[in-house]
Design an enzyme around this catalytic site. Structure first.
Site, mmCIF file in Angstrom:
data_model
loop_
_atom_site.group_PDB
_atom_site.id
_atom_site.type_symbol
_atom_site.label_atom_id
_atom_site.label_comp_id
_atom_site.label_asym_id
_atom_site.label_seq_id
_atom_site.Cartn_x
_atom_site.Cartn_y
_atom_site.Cartn_z
ATOM 1 N N ASN A 1 6.267 -1.603 11.358
ATOM 2 C CA ASN A 1 5.448 -1.030 9.951
ATOM 3 C C ASN A 1 5.833 -1.984 8.801
ATOM 4 O O ASN A 1 6.184 -3.102 9.066
ATOM 5 C CB ASN A 1 5.764 0.258 9.829
ATOM 6 C CG ASN A 1 4.529 1.172 9.304
ATOM 7 O OD1 ASN A 1 3.890 0.760 8.575
ATOM 8 N ND2 ASN A 1 4.506 2.254 10.287
ATOM 9 N N ASN B 1 0.745 -1.143 0.041
ATOM 10 C CA ASN B 1 -0.007 0.002 0.014
ATOM 11 C C ASN B 1 0.872 1.334 -0.040
ATOM 12 O O ASN B 1 1.929 1.191 0.741
ATOM 13 C CB ASN B 1 -1.110 -0.094 1.292
ATOM 14 C CG ASN B 1 -0.473 0.733 2.615
ATOM 15 O OD1 ASN B 1 -0.452 1.774 2.501
ATOM 16 N ND2 ASN B 1 0.215 -0.147 3.116
ATOM 17 N N PHE C 1 -1.493 8.101 4.284
ATOM 18 C CA PHE C 1 -2.440 8.658 5.522
ATOM 19 C C PHE C 1 -3.627 9.477 4.890
ATOM 20 O O PHE C 1 -3.760 10.413 5.384
ATOM 21 C CB PHE C 1 -1.429 9.513 6.564
ATOM 22 C CG PHE C 1 -0.353 8.909 7.122
ATOM 23 C CD1 PHE C 1 -0.161 7.657 7.423
ATOM 24 C CD2 PHE C 1 0.627 9.890 7.562
ATOM 25 C CE1 PHE C 1 0.806 7.276 8.189
ATOM 26 C CE2 PHE C 1 1.758 9.717 8.232
ATOM 27 C CZ PHE C 1 1.947 7.952 8.631
ATOM 28 N N LYS D 1 6.055 3.642 16.993
ATOM 29 C CA LYS D 1 6.212 2.499 15.963
ATOM 30 C C LYS D 1 7.233 2.601 14.958
ATOM 31 O O LYS D 1 7.376 3.799 14.487
ATOM 32 C CB LYS D 1 4.832 2.664 15.261
ATOM 33 C CG LYS D 1 4.721 1.502 14.320
ATOM 34 C CD LYS D 1 3.200 1.210 14.007
ATOM 35 C CE LYS D 1 3.022 0.122 12.921
ATOM 36 N NZ LYS D 1 1.622 -0.108 12.677
ATOM 37 N N ASN E 1 5.221 5.931 2.912
ATOM 38 C CA ASN E 1 4.546 6.559 2.310
ATOM 39 C C ASN E 1 4.166 8.111 2.447
ATOM 40 O O ASN E 1 3.457 8.750 1.767
ATOM 41 C CB ASN E 1 3.078 6.011 2.241
ATOM 42 C CG ASN E 1 3.167 4.504 1.823
ATOM 43 O OD1 ASN E 1 4.099 4.094 0.938
ATOM 44 N ND2 ASN E 1 2.554 3.595 2.537
ATOM 45 N N THR E 2 4.825 8.781 3.409
ATOM 46 C CA THR E 2 4.968 9.833 3.822
ATOM 47 C C THR E 2 6.400 10.431 3.678
ATOM 48 O O THR E 2 7.142 9.916 4.422
ATOM 49 C CB THR E 2 4.420 10.449 5.137
ATOM 50 O OG1 THR E 2 2.886 10.212 5.150
ATOM 51 C CG2 THR E 2 4.511 12.036 5.298
ATOM 52 N N SER F 1 5.903 5.099 8.518
ATOM 53 C CA SER F 1 5.241 4.872 7.333
ATOM 54 C C SER F 1 6.249 5.285 6.049
ATOM 55 O O SER F 1 6.937 6.010 6.070
ATOM 56 C CB SER F 1 4.050 5.598 7.231
ATOM 57 O OG SER F 1 3.584 5.443 6.005
#
Ligand SMILES: Cc1cc2nc3c(=O)[nH]c(=O)nc-3n(C[C@H](O)[C@H](O)[C@H](O)COP(=O)(O)O)c2cc1C
Length: 345
Positions: free
Chosen positions: A252, A114, A118, A223, A183-184, A181
């Site tokens: 993660n 994915n 966010f 995390k 993805n940021t 994450s």
């Protein structure tokens, strides 16, 4: 077992685009969660109380962050036997996330990729949803996971975390600071020495104010990613202890693709979850346990697809275990099977 077997629902859901299947399921769950129809998916919660970070968890199995980013379905998910549920990641302002498609199934590998980024409705809507939930009143433990907006420059990330902390603190059993994450942009740079120390110092200072204002101590968990070498894990462990952080969630999703590179979608950008992240996450958990000692709370997450995998997380050093991708592939039965396997251990 739930009244509606997941073996019947899964082929239908897996016939849809992954994000569409996700939205459809959460939409349905949100609609039925406070009606008698919830019996169709509900399961008895395994009772195996355990105290971690000063909180009494009804059992050791939790839902990992990211499935219910807006906290819309806490009670519906809570009815499936989880001892604890983590919702979010929430950011101060609503944001759409990355362009679609941004979620992919790698069925052969029991995995997902994915790059949602966010996508969420922002802090105010999140807090309103959380306040409506009854899960905590029914003995469940609720974790609220916080992050930063994509538009906030990384040098100002601390501001976003503090805004979120202020908002969620009164409504959380624990708060997770998500710095892992993929993805940021640049988020994971917050895991490096000075940036991590500065962020955690600021979070703990604000937490001290909030604890006084609300008359309640809410544990803070951090995390982290699986894509860290031994020396990075050692530095993170030392920084967590220096800042008196209450617990760590490992891990993660991964940016590695070595075990899946032959499969369709493997080259999609984003975080890989499910079976392929199991070993890497166990390695990080074991390193954390050896650095942090026996008493430090560790929540293990990554690739738990069976009760045996949950036991392996325990063996690697986790006090509690979360699942996400395993829940998508195996359904709610995995929750009670894993909770039963860990009962009394
Ligand atoms: C679609 C998807 C979205 C996720 N979103 C978040 C998130 O918003 N915040 C977060 O901390 N972790 C998020 N995660 C990571 C999971 O919480 C978990 O750490 C990771 O997927 C490894 O566990 P698993 O193999 O059981 O899925 C997400 C995972 C997936 C698959």
């Amino acid at each position: 077992m739930a009244l509606i077997p997941y073996a019947l629902t899964r082929p239908f859901l897996f016939g849809l685009d992954p994000e569409q299947a996700h939205d459809l399921t959460l939409g349905a769950l949100a609609r039925i969660q406070h009606t008698p129809l919830i019996c169709g998916v509900a399961q008895t919660r395994v009772i195996d109380p355990v105290t971690v970070a000063g909180l009494t968890f009804p059992n050791r199995i939790g839902l990992a962050a990211g499935l219910d980013k807006n906290g819309r379905c806490i009670d519906g998910l809570g009815a499936m036997g989880f001892g604890f549920i983590e919702v979010g990641t929430v950011t101060p302002k609503a944001q759409p996330g990355n362009p679609k498609p941004r979620m992919f199934r790698l069925v052969e590998a029991q995995a997902l990729i994915n790059r949602l980024g966010f996508n969420n409705g922002g802090l105010d809507a999140f807090v309103a949803n959380v306040q409506r939930a009854r899960f905590r009143r029914n003995g469940g433990i609720l974790g609220l996971n916080i992050g930063k907006n994509a538009a906030t420059p990384i040098e100002r990330a601390v501001d976003d975390y503090l805004l979120c902390l202020d908002g969620v603190y009164p409504h959380a059993d624990y708060v997770t600071v998500n710095i892992s994450s993929p993805n940021t942009q640049n988020l994971r740079s917050l895991q490096s020495d000075e940036a991590l120390d500065a962020l955690l110092g600021a979070v703990q200072a604000r937490k001290a104010d909030l604890a006084e204002r609300h008359g309640r101590n809410v544990p803070i968990f951090v995390k982290i990613a699986p894509d860290l070498d031994e020396s990075q894990v050692t530095v993170i462990a030392a920084t967590l202890q220096k800042n008196a952080i209450d617990g760590v969630i490992a891990t993660n999703t991964t940016v590695a693709r070595d075990t899946v590179k032959h499969l369709p979608h493997a080259q999609e950008v984003g975080g890989l979850s499910g079976a392929p992240v199991f070993e890497a996450s166990n390695r990080v958990i074991a390193q954390l346990r050896s650095s942090l000692g026996a008493a430090f709370p560790i929540i293990g997450v990554g690739g738990v697809m069976s009760a045996a995998d949950a036991l392996a997380k325990r063996a690697a050093g986790a006090d509690l275990v979360q699942i996400y991708t395993g829940f998508i592939y195996q359904g709610p039965d995995l929750v009670s099977q894993a909770a039963r396997a860990l009962a009394g251990r």
